[in-house]
Write an enzyme that holds these catalytic residues in place. Structure first.
Site, PDB file in Angstrom:
ATOM      1  N   CYS A 198       2.045   4.849  -8.401  1.00 12.95           N
ATOM      2  CA  CYS A 198       1.200   3.041  -7.660  1.00 12.95           C
ATOM      3  C   CYS A 198       0.143   2.798  -7.711  1.00 12.95           C
ATOM      4  O   CYS A 198      -0.338   1.374  -8.434  1.00 12.95           O
ATOM      5  CB  CYS A 198       2.780   2.755  -6.605  1.00 12.95           C
ATOM      6  SG  CYS A 198       3.790   3.345  -7.049  1.00 12.95           S
ATOM      7  N   ASP A 199      -0.094   3.276  -6.747  1.00 17.12           N
ATOM      8  CA  ASP A 199      -1.506   3.208  -6.335  1.00 17.12           C
ATOM      9  C   ASP A 199      -3.219   4.174  -6.466  1.00 17.12           C
ATOM     10  O   ASP A 199      -4.057   3.177  -5.827  1.00 17.12           O
ATOM     11  CB  ASP A 199      -1.649   2.531  -5.031  1.00 17.12           C
ATOM     12  CG  ASP A 199      -0.299   1.773  -4.432  1.00 17.12           C
ATOM     13  OD1 ASP A 199       0.259   1.001  -4.829  1.00 17.12           O
ATOM     14  OD2 ASP A 199       0.646   2.615  -3.727  1.00 17.12           O
ATOM     15  N   CYS A 243       2.644   6.258  -2.246  1.00 18.08           N
ATOM     16  CA  CYS A 243       3.369   6.208  -4.730  1.00 18.08           C
ATOM     17  C   CYS A 243       1.872   6.347  -4.956  1.00 18.08           C
ATOM     18  O   CYS A 243       1.071   5.104  -4.920  1.00 18.08           O
ATOM     19  CB  CYS A 243       3.904   5.298  -4.315  1.00 18.08           C
ATOM     20  SG  CYS A 243       4.158   5.251  -6.363  1.00 18.08           S
TER      21      CYS A 243
END
Ligand code: NAP
Length: 317
Positions: free
Chosen positions: A137-138, A134
């Site tokens: 997200c990261d 992701c």
């Protein structure tokens, strides 16, 4: 045991749309979210192709809007995980979650799909320490770093382009010499100065100490292997349906996608499915919304017909 008219398992676009429709039919549906509300779109940075939002809309915001709209008409959304179902005895169906046991006259399954793993040595060890599925997200953690993206589809390119906001360089590792992604994304990726491509290549191993430090790449045409120093590995090689809960209960294809008919009903009357759990092809917010709508409307009709049979004494609850 808590008895419900309709339980919706999963809270992505398909689930929340099924909730909206069944709520507007006064069925007071219960949505059991799974680990997190919203499914995959909740971790999408921006949705550019959902009609009605010409400027685009963030994934979390569209999920919040879907949820609010369903709740406005009486849907209830609970954060819990369904761990066991019994569809074999017919309606009402039994569902066990971490918290409770429910009986539901109709069930709509919208559990979606999860990212496919590479399955190479080191991958599982470095999840959250350099291996990610992701970018939204990261990506932030890779500011000024060098990363690879594995895959050649729309997801790989879209997420790779997103990663250029943070990373120093993004190398896209694809197992063929031709991308699967659409032309628009290809054009954007080819013209991005931070993106380069490693063709005909797969990742054989991911290694490091505390976090990812290097990968072993293999050229599938020559068989040659070489190490590559890298800080992060983002994997976007497709998805697998989240259907293991329904194994032995519902008909599925060889890949584990639940089989539904025209009205989004599974092989069990009263059990419906919508979104990526039964759709390997389109995987769009717009198509999931449409399928959730169909499943919701079918569940409404099915419950009405059942109610009529109960009223005439042809069926006992
Ligand atoms: P996908 O289209 O199935 O692409 C998966 C990619 O991963 C392919 O390039 C495939 O290679 C590669 N791959 C598969 N298994 C692999 C393995 N074991 N090792 C290395 N590479 C592997 O998946 P996706 O990109 O997630 O897209 C799924 C669907 O969502 C598509 O229909 C796509 O159009 C849609 N989508 C749309 C958007 C958008 O409209 N903006 C964004 C994201 C996704 P091969 O090409 O050689 O098979």
């Amino acid at each position: 045991m808590q008895q419900e008219k309709v339980i919706i398992i999963g809270s992505g676009p398909a689930g929340l749309t099924a909730a909206l429709y069944t709520a507007r039919a006064n069925l007071n549906p219960l949505v059991i979210t799974g680990n997190e509300i919203g499914g995959q779109v909740a971790i999408t940075y921006e949705v550019e192709n959902y009609p009605g939002f010409p400027e685009g809309i963030s994934g979390p915001e569209i999920v919040e809007r879907f949820r609010k709209q369903a709740e406005r008409f009486g849907a209830r959304v609970v954060q819990d995980m369904v761990e066991e179902v019994d569809f074999t005895t017919g309606s009402p169906f039994t569902l066990k979650t971490q918290e409770k046991t429910y009986l539901a006259e109709a069930v709509i399954i919208t559990t979606g799909a999860s990212p496919r793993r590479l399955g190479v040595p080191g991958e599982a060890d470095f999840v959250g320490r350099g291996v990610s599925y992701c970018a939204t997200c990261d990506g932030f953690f890779f500011r000024g770093k060098d990363v690879i993206v594995v895959g050649g589809g729309d997801s790989a390119l879209e997420e790779g382009i997103f990663l250029t906001r943070f990373a120093n360089s993004v190398q896209i590792v694809h197992r063929r010499d031709e991308l699967r992604a659409g032309q628009l994304l290809q054009k954007r990726a080819f013209s991005n100065e931070k993106i380069s491509f490693i063709w005909d290549t797969v990742v054989d191993e991911i290694a490091g100490s505390n976090s990812v430090e290097n990968v072993t790449l293999r050229n599938v045409k020559t068989g040659e292997t070489r190490p590559l120093k890298i800080d992060g590995v983002f994997v976007f090689i497709g998805h697998i349906p989240n259907s293991s809960l329904f194994r032995d209960q519902l008909e599925m294809d060889q890949r584990g996608y639940v089989i539904t008919d025209l009205i989004k009903q599974t092989n069990i009357p009263g059990v419906f499915a919508a979104g990526e759990i039964q759709d390997p092809l389109y995987r769009q917010v717009a198509t999931s919304v449409g399928q959730g709508c169909s499943a919701g409307m079918s569940a409404i009709r099915w419950l009405e017909e059942r109610e009529a049979l109960v009223a005439t004494g042809e069926l006992t609850r």
